[in-house]
Write a protein that holds these residues in place. Structure first.
Motif, PDB file in Angstrom:
ATOM      1  N   GLU A 212      83.019  44.291  77.357  1.00 53.05           N
ATOM      2  CA  GLU A 212      82.366  45.326  76.566  1.00 53.05           C
ATOM      3  C   GLU A 212      81.200  46.011  77.288  1.00 53.05           C
ATOM      4  O   GLU A 212      80.623  46.945  76.748  1.00 53.05           O
ATOM      5  CB  GLU A 212      81.834  44.725  75.257  1.00 53.05           C
ATOM      6  CG  GLU A 212      82.907  44.246  74.312  1.00 53.05           C
ATOM      7  CD  GLU A 212      83.678  45.403  73.705  1.00 53.05           C
ATOM      8  OE1 GLU A 212      83.131  46.510  73.619  1.00 53.05           O
ATOM      9  OE2 GLU A 212      84.840  45.191  73.311  1.00 53.05           O
TER      10      GLU A 212
ATOM     11  N   ASP B 101      79.625  51.079  67.179  1.00 54.11           N
ATOM     12  CA  ASP B 101      81.059  51.171  66.910  1.00 54.11           C
ATOM     13  C   ASP B 101      81.396  50.463  65.605  1.00 54.11           C
ATOM     14  O   ASP B 101      80.718  49.508  65.198  1.00 54.11           O
ATOM     15  CB  ASP B 101      81.853  50.555  68.058  1.00 54.11           C
ATOM     16  CG  ASP B 101      81.574  49.063  68.209  1.00 54.11           C
ATOM     17  OD1 ASP B 101      82.424  48.268  67.795  1.00 54.11           O
ATOM     18  OD2 ASP B 101      80.489  48.701  68.709  1.00 54.11           O
TER      19      ASP B 101
ATOM     20  N   ASN C 296      84.147  48.803  65.049  1.00 58.96           N
ATOM     21  CA  ASN C 296      85.016  47.641  65.256  1.00 58.96           C
ATOM     22  C   ASN C 296      84.234  46.336  65.295  1.00 58.96           C
ATOM     23  O   ASN C 296      84.609  45.347  64.662  1.00 58.96           O
ATOM     24  CB  ASN C 296      85.813  47.812  66.553  1.00 58.96           C
ATOM     25  CG  ASN C 296      86.769  48.985  66.497  1.00 58.96           C
ATOM     26  OD1 ASN C 296      87.356  49.248  65.446  1.00 58.96           O
ATOM     27  ND2 ASN C 296      86.923  49.680  67.610  1.00 58.96           N
ATOM     28  N   LYS C 297      83.134  46.334  66.074  1.00 60.15           N
ATOM     29  CA  LYS C 297      82.393  45.087  66.276  1.00 60.15           C
ATOM     30  C   LYS C 297      80.898  45.212  66.015  1.00 60.15           C
ATOM     31  O   LYS C 297      80.193  44.206  66.067  1.00 60.15           O
ATOM     32  CB  LYS C 297      82.593  44.591  67.719  1.00 60.15           C
ATOM     33  CG  LYS C 297      84.021  44.247  68.092  1.00 60.15           C
ATOM     34  CD  LYS C 297      84.087  43.746  69.532  1.00 60.15           C
ATOM     35  CE  LYS C 297      85.505  43.377  69.931  1.00 60.15           C
ATOM     36  NZ  LYS C 297      85.556  42.901  71.340  1.00 60.15           N
ATOM     37  N   TYR C 298      80.408  46.444  65.779  1.00 57.62           N
ATOM     38  CA  TYR C 298      78.951  46.660  65.730  1.00 57.62           C
ATOM     39  C   TYR C 298      78.302  46.071  66.983  1.00 57.62           C
ATOM     40  O   TYR C 298      77.264  45.406  66.920  1.00 57.62           O
ATOM     41  CB  TYR C 298      78.330  46.018  64.492  1.00 57.62           C
ATOM     42  CG  TYR C 298      78.899  46.505  63.180  1.00 57.62           C
ATOM     43  CD1 TYR C 298      78.703  47.824  62.761  1.00 57.62           C
ATOM     44  CD2 TYR C 298      79.613  45.651  62.351  1.00 57.62           C
ATOM     45  CE1 TYR C 298      79.217  48.271  61.559  1.00 57.62           C
ATOM     46  CE2 TYR C 298      80.131  46.101  61.149  1.00 57.62           C
ATOM     47  CZ  TYR C 298      79.932  47.415  60.757  1.00 57.62           C
ATOM     48  OH  TYR C 298      80.440  47.858  59.564  1.00 57.62           O
ATOM     49  N   PHE C 299      78.943  46.326  68.142  1.00 59.78           N
ATOM     50  CA  PHE C 299      78.587  45.555  69.334  1.00 59.78           C
ATOM     51  C   PHE C 299      77.153  45.755  69.803  1.00 59.78           C
ATOM     52  O   PHE C 299      76.492  44.765  70.161  1.00 59.78           O
ATOM     53  CB  PHE C 299      79.567  45.863  70.471  1.00 59.78           C
ATOM     54  CG  PHE C 299      79.340  44.985  71.674  1.00 59.78           C
ATOM     55  CD1 PHE C 299      79.737  43.666  71.670  1.00 59.78           C
ATOM     56  CD2 PHE C 299      78.683  45.473  72.795  1.00 59.78           C
ATOM     57  CE1 PHE C 299      79.502  42.836  72.762  1.00 59.78           C
ATOM     58  CE2 PHE C 299      78.450  44.659  73.885  1.00 59.78           C
ATOM     59  CZ  PHE C 299      78.852  43.341  73.872  1.00 59.78           C
TER      60      PHE C 299
ATOM     61  N   ARG D  86      74.991  43.491  67.679  1.00 57.95           N
ATOM     62  CA  ARG D  86      75.261  42.071  67.933  1.00 57.95           C
ATOM     63  C   ARG D  86      74.731  41.632  69.302  1.00 57.95           C
ATOM     64  O   ARG D  86      74.149  40.545  69.443  1.00 57.95           O
ATOM     65  CB  ARG D  86      76.757  41.800  67.851  1.00 57.95           C
ATOM     66  CG  ARG D  86      77.363  41.952  66.466  1.00 57.95           C
ATOM     67  CD  ARG D  86      78.852  41.631  66.494  1.00 57.95           C
ATOM     68  NE  ARG D  86      79.497  41.904  65.226  1.00 57.95           N
ATOM     69  CZ  ARG D  86      79.537  41.047  64.213  1.00 57.95           C
ATOM     70  NH1 ARG D  86      78.962  39.859  64.339  1.00 57.95           N
ATOM     71  NH2 ARG D  86      80.149  41.365  63.090  1.00 57.95           N
TER      72      ARG D  86
END
Length: 228
Positions: free
Chosen positions: A40, A91, A93-96, A99
């Motif tokens: 990522e 995003d 999808n993952k709130y990357f 996180r």
């Protein structure tokens, strides 16, 4: 007498300003968090929507004794901004970005040590009696990194500036309001601390060096006949 300028000179000097929208960032990752980031990292770099080129200043001290009636200000230290802010699109999808930077800050405070065996307290992090113990900043297991970069370039890629930050780590994830009003893009703004930065001029420096070398060369002359 004023210097007469050609229209082409004015165009090249004034009509090609640098644009703020051409940039990219590189977020260095502590070794202990590489497994969490995985593949990522490239997406994290691309999701940065806003950054600020840092500033610096020179701290001065007053000298009143060398010249009568004259106050001199002499340099004694270079000062840097205390933090740099990065804003990332989040995003769905993952709130990357959220996180990841929360994970990094938890690593700084050693909050993810589930059993708390290293501390010997036996207190779970969900307990009101839980307390933090910060990790060492540098060395093995350190939380500060070198290599966080902001790269400013132009569309033609002929010029660029690279700001590299030394000993950087996140110190704040700013609040992100959500509401039932009309939807907008969720963004995560992260403040990072660093001790200093330096600028790498990836194209202009080469040009400057080239021009200096050229200007210091001796003019072309015909060889003298008495030189063997």
């Amino acid at each position: 007498m004023p210097n007469i300028k050609k229209v082409s000179d004015i165009k090249s000097a004034l009509l090609r300003p640098a644009l703020t929208s051409n940039f990219e960032v590189e977020i260095a990752i502590p070794a202990e968090l590489q497994s969490f980031v995985g593949t990522e990292q490239a997406n994290l770099n691309l999701s940065c929507s806003e950054a600020s080129l840092p500033g610096s200043s020179i701290a001065t001290m007053e000298n009143l004794n060398d010249h009568t009636g004259v106050t001199e200000r002499l340099a004694h230290r270079k000062m840097y901004d205390d933090r740099i802010d990065f804003t990332f699109y989040v995003d769905a999808n993952k709130y990357f970005p959220i996180r990841f930077f929360e994970k990094w800050m938890r690593y700084v405070t050693d909050e993810d040590n589930e059993a708390d065996t290293d501390r010997g307290t036996g207190v779970d992090k969900t307990s009101p009696s839980y307390h933090y113990r910060m990790r060492y900043p540098d060395g093995t297991g350190g939380y500060r990194v070198d290599g966080v970069k902001i790269i400013k370039f132009e569309r033609d890629l002929k010029q660029s500036l690279t700001y590299t930050f030394v000993r950087a780590y996140p110190i704040a994830v700013n609040s992100m309001p959500v509401s039932y009003d009309s939807s907008s893009l969720l963004k995560c703004t992260v403040s990072m601390s660093y001790i200093r930065y330096y600028i790498g001029d990836t194209s202009g420096a080469a040009n400057e060096t080239s021009s200096v070398n050229t200007s210091t060369q001796k003019p072309d002359t015909k060889p003298s006949s008495d030189v063997p």
